[in-house]
Scaffold this active site. Structure first.
Site, PDB file in Angstrom:
ATOM      1  N   TRP A 101      44.795  51.897  54.300  1.00 46.43           N
ATOM      2  CA  TRP A 101      45.280  51.132  53.143  1.00 46.43           C
ATOM      3  C   TRP A 101      45.433  52.163  52.034  1.00 46.43           C
ATOM      4  O   TRP A 101      44.442  52.672  51.497  1.00 46.43           O
ATOM      5  CB  TRP A 101      44.265  50.060  52.761  1.00 46.43           C
ATOM      6  CG  TRP A 101      44.856  48.954  51.966  1.00 46.43           C
ATOM      7  CD1 TRP A 101      45.663  47.959  52.429  1.00 46.43           C
ATOM      8  CD2 TRP A 101      44.688  48.699  50.580  1.00 46.43           C
ATOM      9  NE1 TRP A 101      45.996  47.107  51.406  1.00 46.43           N
ATOM     10  CE2 TRP A 101      45.411  47.529  50.266  1.00 46.43           C
ATOM     11  CE3 TRP A 101      43.985  49.342  49.557  1.00 46.43           C
ATOM     12  CZ2 TRP A 101      45.467  46.999  48.987  1.00 46.43           C
ATOM     13  CZ3 TRP A 101      44.042  48.802  48.288  1.00 46.43           C
ATOM     14  CH2 TRP A 101      44.777  47.650  48.009  1.00 46.43           C
TER      15      TRP A 101
ATOM     16  N   GLY B 276      37.517  56.532  52.307  1.00 44.21           N
ATOM     17  CA  GLY B 276      36.843  57.004  51.097  1.00 44.21           C
ATOM     18  C   GLY B 276      37.683  58.012  50.335  1.00 44.21           C
ATOM     19  O   GLY B 276      38.882  58.157  50.600  1.00 44.21           O
TER      20      GLY B 276
ATOM     21  N   GLU C 217      39.186  33.195  31.512  1.00 44.88           N
ATOM     22  CA  GLU C 217      39.043  33.469  32.947  1.00 44.88           C
ATOM     23  C   GLU C 217      38.016  32.527  33.588  1.00 44.88           C
ATOM     24  O   GLU C 217      38.232  32.021  34.694  1.00 44.88           O
ATOM     25  CB  GLU C 217      38.650  34.939  33.147  1.00 44.88           C
ATOM     26  CG  GLU C 217      38.366  35.361  34.570  1.00 44.88           C
ATOM     27  CD  GLU C 217      39.561  35.228  35.515  1.00 44.88           C
ATOM     28  OE1 GLU C 217      40.686  34.950  35.058  1.00 44.88           O
ATOM     29  OE2 GLU C 217      39.353  35.379  36.733  1.00 44.88           O
TER      30      GLU C 217
ATOM     31  N   LYS D 296      38.958  30.038  36.646  1.00 48.26           N
ATOM     32  CA  LYS D 296      38.261  30.058  37.939  1.00 48.26           C
ATOM     33  C   LYS D 296      37.715  28.663  38.270  1.00 48.26           C
ATOM     34  O   LYS D 296      37.787  28.209  39.407  1.00 48.26           O
ATOM     35  CB  LYS D 296      37.102  31.063  37.913  1.00 48.26           C
ATOM     36  CG  LYS D 296      37.519  32.504  38.048  1.00 48.26           C
ATOM     37  CD  LYS D 296      37.968  32.835  39.439  1.00 48.26           C
ATOM     38  CE  LYS D 296      38.975  33.957  39.529  1.00 48.26           C
ATOM     39  NZ  LYS D 296      40.258  33.856  38.900  1.00 48.26           N
TER      40      LYS D 296
ATOM     41  N   GLU E 127      40.768  26.268  39.180  1.00 46.47           N
ATOM     42  CA  GLU E 127      41.512  26.543  40.413  1.00 46.47           C
ATOM     43  C   GLU E 127      40.648  26.350  41.664  1.00 46.47           C
ATOM     44  O   GLU E 127      41.164  26.046  42.729  1.00 46.47           O
ATOM     45  CB  GLU E 127      42.150  27.939  40.401  1.00 46.47           C
ATOM     46  CG  GLU E 127      41.198  29.090  40.481  1.00 46.47           C
ATOM     47  CD  GLU E 127      41.896  30.437  40.498  1.00 46.47           C
ATOM     48  OE1 GLU E 127      43.006  30.537  41.025  1.00 46.47           O
ATOM     49  OE2 GLU E 127      41.320  31.413  39.971  1.00 46.47           O
TER      50      GLU E 127
HETATM   51  C1  F6R Z   1      43.723  33.536  39.700  1.00 48.45           C
HETATM   52  C2  F6R Z   1      44.755  34.369  40.298  1.00 48.45           C
HETATM   53  C3  F6R Z   1      46.099  34.381  39.686  1.00 48.45           C
HETATM   54  C4  F6R Z   1      46.685  35.800  39.687  1.00 48.45           C
HETATM   55  C5  F6R Z   1      48.144  35.760  39.224  1.00 48.45           C
HETATM   56  C6  F6R Z   1      48.730  37.141  39.087  1.00 48.45           C
HETATM   57  O1  F6R Z   1      42.506  33.631  40.384  1.00 48.45           O
HETATM   58  O2  F6R Z   1      44.531  35.016  41.285  1.00 48.45           O
HETATM   59  O3  F6R Z   1      46.092  33.855  38.406  1.00 48.45           O
HETATM   60  O4  F6R Z   1      45.908  36.595  38.855  1.00 48.45           O
HETATM   61  O5  F6R Z   1      48.909  35.010  40.133  1.00 48.45           O
HETATM   62  O6  F6R Z   1      48.708  37.811  40.297  1.00 48.45           O
HETATM   63  P1  F6R Z   1      48.931  39.375  40.357  1.00 48.45           P
HETATM   64  O7  F6R Z   1      47.775  40.020  39.664  1.00 48.45           O
HETATM   65  O8  F6R Z   1      48.980  39.687  41.816  1.00 48.45           O
HETATM   66  O9  F6R Z   1      50.217  39.661  39.654  1.00 48.45           O
END
Ligand code: F6R
Length: 615
Positions: free
Chosen positions: A75, A102, A491, A495, A498
């Site tokens: 990755w 690592g 946040e 959390k 959702e």
């Molecule tokens: C909440 C969550 C979403 C993402 C958002 C942006 O737990 O996961 O709010 O933070 O969809 O996603 P990225 O960071 O992948 O652009």
């Protein structure tokens, strides 16, 4: 996060290794490879993309007779996903193959020393430096074990490695430092792997290798030795009772919980090689001008990281910053007027449609765009003028947890980095934050974060569990915070809603009296962030206002603060804004426990996708 498997036994080794890699797929990867010995030489086969691509290549190889092999899923964290960067890597003399998980922090120094001795490098990886270092030390050491140990003692950073040598085709060597590596003890066969599922169908007897340990194994024997002096260590194998699914979650009930508990490691990885005694090292930014103004653009949790980061970028680096939701920014007449305006797009996945569109719009306007992403080679990382990676490892649970922690860490490092590059007269002289001794203190505090969080996560989890039982019947929640705790309040509320589908609102605590406080009654609890910072007295007043309307209050707070609430949840003290690194996991754990207690699908909440690639 890379996956490693090594096998020495009585079965055809390459199929065992391929099956093991498939069981490590959940960790995420963008290339893969395998090595096995044949007629006194090592065969290495690698492919970019999914395991099917590697399998196709292996189908052309005479693999049937090999009973010792190793494999790797990569990755990408540094070099791009490409076959030349995939593992195993081979020493120049083709005698040694190595797979590695690592970061070798001093690989540039090692490469330089080896280049002077005639070694040639074909990839951008630190792993190639290490395998050649082992080959170099083999020239002066009595045997491979000693050469391996001597080389590893020279290395700074973190690693889990597995090695094969063409002259010992039935033996695997492995070692670890700050990266997971587990040894499996079977009947007439032995395994090493990054995670137990890789070999669970063959054995449940495991030894969790410790930092600073080396293992040498054949089908019928193994020894574990101290890296320091090669003295043998006795470990009794433990019996693993988990099923395959539980094993992939590392024994945690859900990926989300596993990822919350990974945060100390995420912090340690993010800091590795990024600090000097007084500053942050971000070579990715060296070629970029210091922004005159930052426009931070993101969605969801990443947007909350940006809101938190603004405090540091403005306070530490004195860079004016505005933070905007990508779906708004992309359609707004945003003014990117100055040549030194910079747009910072933050995205875990690097694929969020609105964030990508915002990036494209900004680039079209001629702005410099910096991408802060977790997924290497993602669209945002590729299309930005420059990219910084958060190195949090794949995030599998839909709700983002460790990604936010890693984004906040990178934003803190960016603020520190740019703070030194601003002309002196731009620095607020009233702030003592950047006197040399303050910088040293700040850096010492950053370095203390992984161990501090690690030590307190179990207790935080217990507290979260207790509170969830008490508040699980609430239909609504307010989350309140001020200053750098306001984004954390947003946040926390996100959390909770959702994951547990409980209505929750994050508010700047001072806004309550401008309307929302009308909602407060005995059934509408408030989760207040009341940490030990300059705004504590103000937050305390806001809490009292809520209590005056019979609202119940949970306060996330620090020892020694004078506060009377229904539930006082004390977390370790740290100077603001670094205290956020303790508050964030507490918020995550509370939502996790609420959702789990209410029987919700924690890792796959309804109506949500991990990566929002449509508008
Ligand atoms: C909440 C969550 C979403 C993402 C958002 C942006 O737990 O996961 O709010 O933070 O969809 O996603 P990225 O960071 O992948 O652009």
């Amino acid at each position: 996060m890379c996956g490693i498997i090594g096998y020495a036994g009585h079965r055809p080794a390459v199929p065992v290794v391929m099956e093991g890699l498939r069981r490590l797929e959940y960790r995420g990867y963008d290339s893969a490879g395998a090595a096995f010995a044949r007629q006194g030489a090592l065969r290495i086969v690698r492919a970019k993309g999914k395991l099917a691509a590697l399998e196709e290549k292996l189908a052309q190889e005479p693999v049937a007779t090999a009973t010792c092999a190793m494999g790797h899923t990569r990755w990408a964290t540094h070099g791009i996903p490409a076959e030349r960067n995939a593992h195993p890597h081979c020493s120049n003399d083709a005698a040694i193959a190595l797979v590695h998980n690592g970061i070798i922090e001093n690989y540039q120094e090692i490469k330089k020393e080896l280049a002077e001795k005639g070694h040639v490098f074909h990839s951008e990886t630190d792993t190639e430096a290490l395998v050649n270092l082992i080959a170099e030390r083999r020239k002066s050491e009595k045997d491979l074990l000693r050469a391996f140990a001597v080389a590893l003692r020279e290395v700074r950073g973190a690693y889990a490695v597995c090695l094969m040598h063409c002259e010992e085709p039935e033996t695997i060597y492995a070692a670890r430092l700050s990266c997971p590596l587990i040894f499996g003890v079977g009947a007439g066969e032995h395994f090493v792997a990054s995670d137990i599922p890789a070999f669970l169908p063959y054995t449940r007897q495991v030894i969790f290798l410790e930092d600073g340990e080396i293992v040498r194994a054949t089908a019928t024997s193994y020894e574990i030795l101290r890296l320091e002096d090669l003295r043998p260590i006795i470990h009794e194998p433990q019996t693993i009772l988990w099923d395959m699914q539980a094993a992939q979650k590392g024994g945690y009930r859900h990926f989300m919980l596993k990822e919350i508990f990974e945060q100390p490691r995420v912090l340690a990885d993010g800091l590795a090689g990024r600090l000097t005694a007084e500053n942050a090292l971000l070579p990715e930014l060296d070629a970029l001008p210091v922004p005159g103004k930052l426009h931070i653009v993101a969605c969801g949790t990443s947007w909350h990281s940006g809101l938190w980061g603004r405090h540091l970028l403005e306070h530490w680096a004195r860079i004016p910053a505005q933070v905007e939701i990508a779906s708004e920014f992309r359609y707004r007449e945003s003014l990117l007027l100055n040549r030194d305006d910079m747009v910072l797009v933050i995205s875990q996945s690097g694929e969020t449609a609105d964030t990508l569109a915002a990036l494209r719009r900004a680039r079209k306007q001629g702005a410099m765009v910096l991408g802060l992403c977790n997924v290497v080679g993602s669209s945002i990382a590729r299309e930005a003028s420059a990219a910084l990676y958060t190195q949090a490892g794949p995030e599998i649970s839909v709700a983002s947890t460790k990604a936010m922690c890693s984004q906040m860490l990178m934003l803190a490092l960016m603020a520190l980095y740019w703070s030194e590059r601003k002309p002196a007269d731009n620095i607020d002289q009233t702030s003592a934050a950047f006197a040399p001794e303050q910088r040293r203190l700040l850096i010492a505090l950053l370095e203390s974060l992984p161990a501090l969080l690690d030590a307190h996560l179990p207790e935080m989890h217990e507290n979260a569990r207790g509170l969830s039982r008490k508040y699980a019947d609430a239909n609504n929640f307010f989350y309140l915070g001020r200053g750098h705790c306001f984004p954390l309040a947003l946040e926390g509320a996100l959390k909770l809603k959702e994951l547990s589908y409980i209505h929750a609102e994050g508010y700047a605590a001072g806004e309550m009296k401008h309307g929302p406080i009308a909602l407060i009654d005995t059934l509408f609890p408030t989760f207040a962030l009341a940490l030990d910072d300059a705004l504590f007295p103000k937050v305390k007043s806001n809490i009292v206002e809520v209590q005056a309307r019979q609202g119940k209050v949970i306060a996330l707070t620090n020892e020694g603060l004078d506060l009377t609430v229904d539930d006082r949840w004390v977390i370790p003290s740290l100077p603001a804004p670094l205290s956020a690194f303790m508050a964030l996991p507490a918020l995550q754990l509370f939502s996790y426990e609420m959702a789990d207690y209410l029987g919700k699908d924690v890792d796959q909440p309804r109506n949500l996708a991990k990566s929002v690639t449509v508008e």
